[in-house]
Design a protein around this motif. Structure first.
Motif, PDB file in Angstrom:
ATOM      1  N   LYS A 205      22.041 102.301  80.108  1.00 50.16           N
ATOM      2  CA  LYS A 205      21.240 101.116  80.456  1.00 50.16           C
ATOM      3  C   LYS A 205      21.815 100.409  81.674  1.00 50.16           C
ATOM      4  CE  LYS A 205      18.617 100.114  76.385  1.00 50.16           C
ATOM      5  NZ  LYS A 205      18.774  99.689  74.992  1.00 50.16           N
ATOM      6  N   LEU A 206      23.128 100.487  81.826  1.00 49.37           N
ATOM      7  CA  LEU A 206      23.752  99.845  82.991  1.00 49.37           C
ATOM      8  C   LEU A 206      23.605 100.697  84.249  1.00 49.37           C
ATOM      9  CD1 LEU A 206      27.129  98.445  81.582  1.00 49.37           C
ATOM     10  CD2 LEU A 206      25.147  97.140  82.336  1.00 49.37           C
ATOM     11  N   GLY A 207      23.002 101.874  84.103  1.00 48.55           N
ATOM     12  CA  GLY A 207      22.854 102.764  85.263  1.00 48.55           C
ATOM     13  C   GLY A 207      24.166 103.441  85.619  1.00 48.55           C
ATOM     14  N   LEU A 208      25.048 103.564  84.611  1.00 46.28           N
ATOM     15  CA  LEU A 208      26.385 104.098  84.904  1.00 46.28           C
ATOM     16  C   LEU A 208      26.651 105.446  84.221  1.00 46.28           C
ATOM     17  CD1 LEU A 208      28.528 100.825  84.723  1.00 46.28           C
ATOM     18  CD2 LEU A 208      27.969 102.176  86.749  1.00 46.28           C
ATOM     19  N   GLU A 209      25.584 106.158  83.903  1.00 48.05           N
ATOM     20  CA  GLU A 209      25.770 107.454  83.244  1.00 48.05           C
ATOM     21  C   GLU A 209      26.612 108.381  84.131  1.00 48.05           C
ATOM     22  OE1 GLU A 209      22.145 109.260  81.783  1.00 48.05           O
ATOM     23  OE2 GLU A 209      23.332 110.499  80.428  1.00 48.05           O
ATOM     24  N   TRP A 210      26.369 108.308  85.455  1.00 51.44           N
ATOM     25  CA  TRP A 210      27.111 109.148  86.394  1.00 51.44           C
ATOM     26  C   TRP A 210      28.611 108.857  86.316  1.00 51.44           C
ATOM     27  CZ3 TRP A 210      29.989 106.633  90.113  1.00 51.44           C
ATOM     28  CH2 TRP A 210      29.689 105.275  90.304  1.00 51.44           C
ATOM     29  N   PHE A 211      28.963 107.565  86.104  1.00 56.31           N
ATOM     30  CA  PHE A 211      30.372 107.179  86.064  1.00 56.31           C
ATOM     31  C   PHE A 211      31.025 107.705  84.782  1.00 56.31           C
ATOM     32  CE2 PHE A 211      33.749 103.935  85.242  1.00 56.31           C
ATOM     33  CZ  PHE A 211      34.555 104.285  86.308  1.00 56.31           C
ATOM     34  N   TYR A 212      30.256 107.650  83.691  1.00 57.02           N
ATOM     35  CA  TYR A 212      30.754 108.172  82.415  1.00 57.02           C
ATOM     36  C   TYR A 212      31.034 109.673  82.545  1.00 57.02           C
ATOM     37  CZ  TYR A 212      30.864 109.335  77.435  1.00 57.02           C
ATOM     38  OH  TYR A 212      31.238 109.807  76.202  1.00 57.02           O
ATOM     39  N   ARG A 213      30.084 110.378  83.173  1.00 56.42           N
ATOM     40  CA  ARG A 213      30.271 111.831  83.354  1.00 56.42           C
ATOM     41  C   ARG A 213      31.491 112.118  84.224  1.00 56.42           C
ATOM     42  NH1 ARG A 213      24.936 115.282  84.538  1.00 56.42           N
ATOM     43  NH2 ARG A 213      26.156 116.940  83.629  1.00 56.42           N
ATOM     44  N   LEU A 214      31.697 111.261  85.211  1.00 59.08           N
ATOM     45  CA  LEU A 214      32.837 111.424  86.109  1.00 59.08           C
ATOM     46  C   LEU A 214      34.147 111.241  85.334  1.00 59.08           C
ATOM     47  CD1 LEU A 214      33.872 111.807  89.002  1.00 59.08           C
ATOM     48  CD2 LEU A 214      33.643 109.350  89.334  1.00 59.08           C
ATOM     49  N   CYS A 215      34.170 110.249  84.427  1.00 57.97           N
ATOM     50  CA  CYS A 215      35.380 110.016  83.634  1.00 57.97           C
ATOM     51  C   CYS A 215      35.657 111.216  82.720  1.00 57.97           C
ATOM     52  CB  CYS A 215      35.235 108.748  82.775  1.00 57.97           C
ATOM     53  SG  CYS A 215      35.110 107.264  83.766  1.00 57.97           S
ATOM     54  N   CYS A 216      34.575 111.813  82.164  1.00 58.15           N
ATOM     55  CA  CYS A 216      34.746 112.958  81.257  1.00 58.15           C
ATOM     56  C   CYS A 216      35.116 114.222  82.026  1.00 58.15           C
ATOM     57  CB  CYS A 216      33.461 113.217  80.453  1.00 58.15           C
ATOM     58  SG  CYS A 216      33.029 111.863  79.373  1.00 58.15           S
ATOM     59  N   GLU A 217      34.572 114.355  83.235  1.00 58.97           N
ATOM     60  CA  GLU A 217      34.816 115.573  84.032  1.00 58.97           C
ATOM     61  C   GLU A 217      35.244 115.144  85.439  1.00 58.97           C
ATOM     62  OE1 GLU A 217      31.517 118.609  83.952  1.00 58.97           O
ATOM     63  OE2 GLU A 217      30.595 117.056  82.713  1.00 58.97           O
ATOM     64  N   PRO A 218      36.529 114.763  85.606  1.00 56.08           N
ATOM     65  CA  PRO A 218      36.952 114.232  86.913  1.00 56.08           C
ATOM     66  C   PRO A 218      36.684 115.189  88.077  1.00 56.08           C
ATOM     67  CG  PRO A 218      38.655 113.889  85.266  1.00 56.08           C
ATOM     68  CD  PRO A 218      37.617 114.747  84.613  1.00 56.08           C
ATOM     69  N   LYS A 219      36.567 116.492  87.792  1.00 59.07           N
ATOM     70  CA  LYS A 219      36.343 117.385  88.939  1.00 59.07           C
ATOM     71  C   LYS A 219      34.944 117.218  89.558  1.00 59.07           C
ATOM     72  CE  LYS A 219      35.373 121.806  86.617  1.00 59.07           C
ATOM     73  NZ  LYS A 219      35.324 121.658  85.200  1.00 59.07           N
TER      74      LYS A 219
END
Ligand code: UDP
Length: 246
Positions: A205-219
């Motif tokens: 909802k915050l539009g931060l799904e991309w950031f969450y994915r980045l935290c899970c998969e830093p590469k």
């Protein structure tokens, strides 16, 4: 296709998730072969620089904005799209429709064993769903896979081979199959199998799904680094009054 909105050369259908699902169902019902793409900012940024990629994306029967970056760019360009249509959700809702309407589904992509697991889990959720085949996405030669698809003759194929391989595969092979609708859905089979988790709704909802994915998969940083460049490209295009192809 006339009402599509041009975002840096990629023409998007300005549809809500419900309308997107409706459009896919119309294609299936009318036995119109077609492929559907779900571009995010990375896809569009690549397409800005490569006409072949633009052709792959714009040749789709339906082009829906998967990522928040595309929505920001559409606002910067003054042609705001109504909202995101996440491919993973479109696929899940379509699986439910397939179960209800007895359309057959084939799952193509992800690491060996993952598509089978996704098939099992989707069938547990939607017991009437008929999955007529699965194949992993790590094949060298397309021909045997296309032959398998031809024999299985599914109504719907989820093609999850990553961008732009999945778009090339769909465009190249659609005509070789009995009428089917193919959807390029990136990492969705991993999500359906439970091997990858989506961001919690709060993050979405915050539009931060991309950031969450980045935290899970830093590469993924190598790919996401393109997001700011993409937004600057949109700003530059707006300032030069060139909202289409840069
Ligand atoms: N993949 C594949 N074959 C390949 C490369 C990738 O099947 O040659 C799969 C990969 O295992 C993953 C999906 O394609 O399941 C791509 O996921 P990604 O997260 O990159 O896609 P996104 O959702 O970000 O577009």
């Amino acid at each position: 296709m006339a009402d599509r909105k041009n975002i840096l050369g990629v023409t998007f259908d300005d549809v809500t998730p419900d309308e997107a699902l409706e459009r896919v169902q119309e294609l299936i019902k009318s036995r119109t072969p077609g492929y559907i793409v779900t571009p995010n900012a990375e896809f569009v940024y690549t397409a800005c620089k490569d006409e072949r990629i633009r052709t792959l994306l714009n040749g789709a029967a339906l082009v829906v904005p998967d990522g928040i970056g595309v929505l920001y760019a559409s606002k910067i360009l003054g042609r705001g799209l109504r909202g995101r249509v996440p491919g993973v959700e479109l696929g899940e809702r379509l699986a439910e429709v397939c179960a209800q309407k007895d359309y057959t589904l084939y799952l193509l992509g992800a690491k060996p064993g993952v598509a089978e697991e996704a098939g099992k889990r989707l069938t547990l959720k939607y017991p009437k769903l008929r999955i007529v085949g699965t194949h992993d996405g790590y094949f060298k030669d397309d021909a045997p896979v296309v032959e398998e698809l031809r024999k299985a003759s599914p109504d719907v194929v989820f093609v999850c081979l990553g961008f732009p391989r999945q778009e090339r595969f769909m465009r190249e092979h659609l005509a070789q199959l009995p009428p089917a609708v193919m959807l390029g859905l990136g990492g969705s089979i991993d999500v359906y199998a439970g091997t990858v988790k989506r961001a919690p709704v709060f993050w979405q909802k915050l539009g931060l799904e991309w950031f969450y994915r980045l935290c899970c998969e830093p590469k993924r940083i190598k790919r996401m680094i393109k997001l700011p460049a993409f937004l600057f490209t949109a700003i530059g295009a707006r300032l030069r009054h060139r909202e289409d192809i840069v």
